[in-house]
Structure formats: C-alpha cells, structure tokens
Motif scaffolding. Structure first.
Motif, PDB file in Angstrom:
ATOM      1  N   GLU A  88      -3.548  -2.417  18.247  1.00 49.31           N
ATOM      2  CA  GLU A  88      -2.708  -3.619  19.015  1.00 49.31           C
ATOM      3  C   GLU A  88      -1.855  -4.491  18.326  1.00 49.31           C
ATOM      4  O   GLU A  88      -0.738  -4.950  18.655  1.00 49.31           O
ATOM      5  CB  GLU A  88      -4.163  -4.607  19.487  1.00 49.31           C
ATOM      6  CG  GLU A  88      -4.797  -3.768  20.626  1.00 49.31           C
ATOM      7  CD  GLU A  88      -3.930  -3.831  21.958  1.00 49.31           C
ATOM      8  OE1 GLU A  88      -3.129  -4.477  22.482  1.00 49.31           O
ATOM      9  OE2 GLU A  88      -4.136  -2.253  22.552  1.00 49.31           O
ATOM     10  N   ASN A  89      -2.152  -4.645  16.849  1.00 50.89           N
ATOM     11  CA  ASN A  89      -1.447  -5.289  15.936  1.00 50.89           C
ATOM     12  C   ASN A  89      -1.118  -4.666  14.693  1.00 50.89           C
ATOM     13  O   ASN A  89      -1.803  -4.658  13.726  1.00 50.89           O
ATOM     14  CB  ASN A  89      -2.266  -6.977  15.683  1.00 50.89           C
ATOM     15  CG  ASN A  89      -1.499  -7.642  14.777  1.00 50.89           C
ATOM     16  OD1 ASN A  89      -0.330  -7.292  14.474  1.00 50.89           O
ATOM     17  ND2 ASN A  89      -1.694  -9.075  14.909  1.00 50.89           N
ATOM     18  N   PRO A  90      -0.158  -3.768  14.781  1.00 51.11           N
ATOM     19  CA  PRO A  90       0.034  -2.949  13.727  1.00 51.11           C
ATOM     20  C   PRO A  90       0.416  -3.824  12.232  1.00 51.11           C
ATOM     21  O   PRO A  90       0.154  -3.340  11.151  1.00 51.11           O
ATOM     22  CB  PRO A  90       1.362  -2.162  14.152  1.00 51.11           C
ATOM     23  CG  PRO A  90       1.825  -2.484  15.195  1.00 51.11           C
ATOM     24  CD  PRO A  90       0.698  -3.776  15.805  1.00 51.11           C
ATOM     25  N   ARG A  91       0.961  -4.892  12.255  1.00 49.37           N
ATOM     26  CA  ARG A  91       1.444  -5.651  11.182  1.00 49.37           C
ATOM     27  C   ARG A  91       0.012  -6.273  10.463  1.00 49.37           C
ATOM     28  O   ARG A  91      -0.190  -6.082   9.271  1.00 49.37           O
ATOM     29  CB  ARG A  91       2.220  -6.943  11.500  1.00 49.37           C
ATOM     30  CG  ARG A  91       2.465  -7.629  10.212  1.00 49.37           C
ATOM     31  CD  ARG A  91       3.850  -7.717   9.783  1.00 49.37           C
ATOM     32  NE  ARG A  91       3.835  -8.487   8.668  1.00 49.37           N
ATOM     33  CZ  ARG A  91       4.923  -9.053   8.140  1.00 49.37           C
ATOM     34  NH1 ARG A  91       5.923  -9.461   8.896  1.00 49.37           N
ATOM     35  NH2 ARG A  91       5.098  -9.691   6.987  1.00 49.37           N
ATOM     36  N   GLU A  92      -0.770  -6.465  11.261  1.00 49.30           N
ATOM     37  CA  GLU A  92      -2.301  -6.846  10.620  1.00 49.30           C
ATOM     38  C   GLU A  92      -3.052  -5.784  10.330  1.00 49.30           C
ATOM     39  O   GLU A  92      -3.747  -6.012   9.188  1.00 49.30           O
ATOM     40  CB  GLU A  92      -3.043  -7.636  11.870  1.00 49.30           C
ATOM     41  CG  GLU A  92      -4.420  -8.245  11.083  1.00 49.30           C
ATOM     42  CD  GLU A  92      -4.096  -9.248   9.848  1.00 49.30           C
ATOM     43  OE1 GLU A  92      -4.949  -9.264   9.295  1.00 49.30           O
ATOM     44  OE2 GLU A  92      -3.081 -10.074  10.291  1.00 49.30           O
ATOM     45  N   LYS A  93      -2.713  -4.673  10.863  1.00 54.24           N
ATOM     46  CA  LYS A  93      -3.585  -3.462  10.401  1.00 54.24           C
ATOM     47  C   LYS A  93      -2.710  -3.144   9.047  1.00 54.24           C
ATOM     48  O   LYS A  93      -3.675  -2.493   8.410  1.00 54.24           O
ATOM     49  CB  LYS A  93      -3.384  -2.345  11.666  1.00 54.24           C
ATOM     50  CG  LYS A  93      -3.826  -0.702  10.978  1.00 54.24           C
ATOM     51  CD  LYS A  93      -5.433  -0.907  11.285  1.00 54.24           C
ATOM     52  CE  LYS A  93      -5.904   0.413  10.882  1.00 54.24           C
ATOM     53  NZ  LYS A  93      -6.247   1.398  11.780  1.00 54.24           N
ATOM     54  N   MET A  94      -1.427  -3.173   8.905  1.00 55.11           N
ATOM     55  CA  MET A  94      -0.781  -2.631   7.730  1.00 55.11           C
ATOM     56  C   MET A  94      -1.479  -3.685   6.670  1.00 55.11           C
ATOM     57  O   MET A  94      -1.624  -3.347   5.474  1.00 55.11           O
ATOM     58  CB  MET A  94       0.604  -2.888   8.054  1.00 55.11           C
ATOM     59  CG  MET A  94       1.228  -2.483   6.780  1.00 55.11           C
ATOM     60  SD  MET A  94       3.117  -3.002   6.745  1.00 55.11           S
ATOM     61  CE  MET A  94       2.997  -4.817   6.238  1.00 55.11           C
ATOM     62  N   ARG A  95      -1.550  -4.942   6.907  1.00 51.87           N
ATOM     63  CA  ARG A  95      -1.767  -6.001   5.782  1.00 51.87           C
ATOM     64  C   ARG A  95      -3.314  -5.464   5.377  1.00 51.87           C
ATOM     65  O   ARG A  95      -3.445  -5.632   4.123  1.00 51.87           O
ATOM     66  CB  ARG A  95      -1.816  -7.445   6.603  1.00 51.87           C
ATOM     67  CG  ARG A  95      -2.075  -8.410   5.348  1.00 51.87           C
ATOM     68  CD  ARG A  95      -2.207  -9.882   6.147  1.00 51.87           C
ATOM     69  NE  ARG A  95      -0.771 -10.280   6.458  1.00 51.87           N
ATOM     70  CZ  ARG A  95      -0.200 -10.623   7.672  1.00 51.87           C
ATOM     71  NH1 ARG A  95      -1.291 -10.737   8.527  1.00 51.87           N
ATOM     72  NH2 ARG A  95       1.004 -10.789   8.035  1.00 51.87           N
ATOM     73  N   ALA A  96      -4.098  -5.362   6.354  1.00 52.28           N
ATOM     74  CA  ALA A  96      -5.562  -4.811   6.081  1.00 52.28           C
ATOM     75  C   ALA A  96      -5.868  -3.790   4.954  1.00 52.28           C
ATOM     76  O   ALA A  96      -6.280  -3.731   3.995  1.00 52.28           O
ATOM     77  CB  ALA A  96      -6.510  -4.806   7.044  1.00 52.28           C
ATOM     78  N   LEU A  97      -4.931  -2.908   5.560  1.00 57.42           N
ATOM     79  CA  LEU A  97      -4.817  -1.594   4.828  1.00 57.42           C
ATOM     80  C   LEU A  97      -4.294  -1.738   3.361  1.00 57.42           C
ATOM     81  O   LEU A  97      -4.644  -1.090   2.394  1.00 57.42           O
ATOM     82  CB  LEU A  97      -3.838  -0.549   5.378  1.00 57.42           C
ATOM     83  CG  LEU A  97      -4.603   0.208   6.699  1.00 57.42           C
ATOM     84  CD1 LEU A  97      -3.639   1.089   7.241  1.00 57.42           C
ATOM     85  CD2 LEU A  97      -5.906   1.136   6.140  1.00 57.42           C
ATOM     86  N   LEU A  98      -3.296  -2.522   3.161  1.00 56.25           N
ATOM     87  CA  LEU A  98      -2.597  -2.741   1.867  1.00 56.25           C
ATOM     88  C   LEU A  98      -3.532  -3.665   1.097  1.00 56.25           C
ATOM     89  O   LEU A  98      -3.548  -3.283  -0.252  1.00 56.25           O
ATOM     90  CB  LEU A  98      -1.350  -3.548   2.211  1.00 56.25           C
ATOM     91  CG  LEU A  98      -0.455  -3.816   1.230  1.00 56.25           C
ATOM     92  CD1 LEU A  98       0.344  -2.344   0.465  1.00 56.25           C
ATOM     93  CD2 LEU A  98       0.788  -4.525   1.634  1.00 56.25           C
ATOM     94  N   GLU A  99      -4.235  -4.339   1.684  1.00 55.33           N
ATOM     95  CA  GLU A  99      -5.239  -5.184   0.684  1.00 55.33           C
ATOM     96  C   GLU A  99      -6.449  -4.406   0.335  1.00 55.33           C
ATOM     97  O   GLU A  99      -6.756  -4.658  -0.918  1.00 55.33           O
ATOM     98  CB  GLU A  99      -5.827  -6.292   1.643  1.00 55.33           C
ATOM     99  CG  GLU A  99      -5.091  -7.756   1.666  1.00 55.33           C
ATOM    100  CD  GLU A  99      -5.830  -8.836   2.572  1.00 55.33           C
ATOM    101  OE1 GLU A  99      -6.956  -8.749   2.462  1.00 55.33           O
ATOM    102  OE2 GLU A  99      -5.114  -9.585   2.919  1.00 55.33           O
TER     103      GLU A  99
END
Length: 179
Positions: A127-138
């Motif tokens: 639903e929120n790909p930017r937040e998913k990206m941020r979480a994966l990156l972290e």
C-alpha cells in the motif's frame, strides 16, 4: 589490471545500479558478467515477480542460494546479486569467501527516485511502497556495510562508480586489508 580477487560480487539495495556497474566492471576487468536474477529467470522460465506471486519469497530465496553456488564453479566473474541475497547469513558468508564483495549504497532519496515508477519489484508491492522501501533498507543496510568495500553511488555515473571500484582493487592489491 591485476587484482587478487577471482570474483567481484556487487551487493546492495534494488535500484542502486549493481547490474549497470557490474557490466562496466566486467568489461574493464576482462571478467564475465553474471546477474543472479537473470540466471534464475533463465533457469525457471519465469520472471522474478512471477516466482514471488506463484511460489513466494522463500522459494525464490532457495533458487537464489542454489544459483549463487552454481555461478561460482567458475572464476573471473562479476556477479550482481539480488538486493536481499545477503540477508541469508550462509549466502553472505559464501559470497565473502568467494570474491571481493562490494556494497553499492545510495541515499533513500536516490533509491526512491529510481524505484518509484518500477512495477517489477515484488519486494515493494505494498500500500505504501516508499515506507516498505525504507523498512527494507533499514533492515538490509547493516548487512551491506559488512562487505569488503562500500561505495556510495549518489551523484556518480556508473562509469565513475566502476572507476572507484577498480581504483580500490588496485590499491588493495595483494595484502587483503579491508575498507
């Protein structure tokens, strides 16, 4: 150019430029370029998104682990891994033992600019790909930073990144000291 490494392994988050830089590096070093995701697609006859949707991430990671081990029956390879390949500790150890592992890193902003319009990145389906990206990156970045070398790519052309890696390999030469 001589370096002590039989293989160069590029790791890092999706969209960081592993494939583009890897092709340039292979050409410059006289190595063979291999993209792990492409090997998996060729062997299965399915795209990465199809594998994820039909069989799930666990199955994909199993295929990835097997492909990486087969790739290194040869040397003189520049390998571009999938962004999550190193999250399996056994995979990460295997890669570290079989070549020079170079993590390509970019800011969250740079990555988002490169990824925001991609429709073929199953790890960002959300639903929120930017937040998913941020979480994966972290979650992934601490593992990426355990590589032999880390190269920032922000504001650099693929050629500049390849040049920087080659310069590091030349300096590193033969004694094996890291970072």
């Amino acid at each position: 150019m001589r370096n002590k490494y039989n293989n160069i392994i590029l790791i890092g988050f999706m969209g960081v430029g592993k494939t583009t830089v890897g092709k340039l590096l292979a050409q410059r070093l006289g190595y063979r370029f291999v993209d792990a995701d492409q090997v998996i697609e060729e062997e299965t006859g399915l795209s990465i998104p199809e594998i994820f949707s039909r069989y799930g991430e666990g199955y994909f990671r199993q295929l990835e682990r097997q492909a990486i081990r087969r790739i290194f029956i040869h040397s003189g390879i520049v390998l571009a891994t999938g962004g999550g390949a190193v999250m399996d500790p056994a995979n990460f150890s295997f890669l570290m033992e079989n070549g020079c592992v170079v993590a390509l890193d970019a800011s969250e902003e740079t990555l988002w600019e490169r990824l925001k319009s991609c429709k073929d990145r199953p790890m960002l389906y959300s639903e929120n790909p930017r937040e998913k990206m941020r979480a994966l990156l972290e979650m992934r970045r601490p593992v990426y930073y355990k590589a032999h070398f880390v190269v920032r790519v922000d504001g650099k052309s693929p050629k500049e990144v390849a040049d920087e890696i080659i310069a590091m390999l030349e300096v590193e030469g033969g004694d094996g000291d890291k970072k």
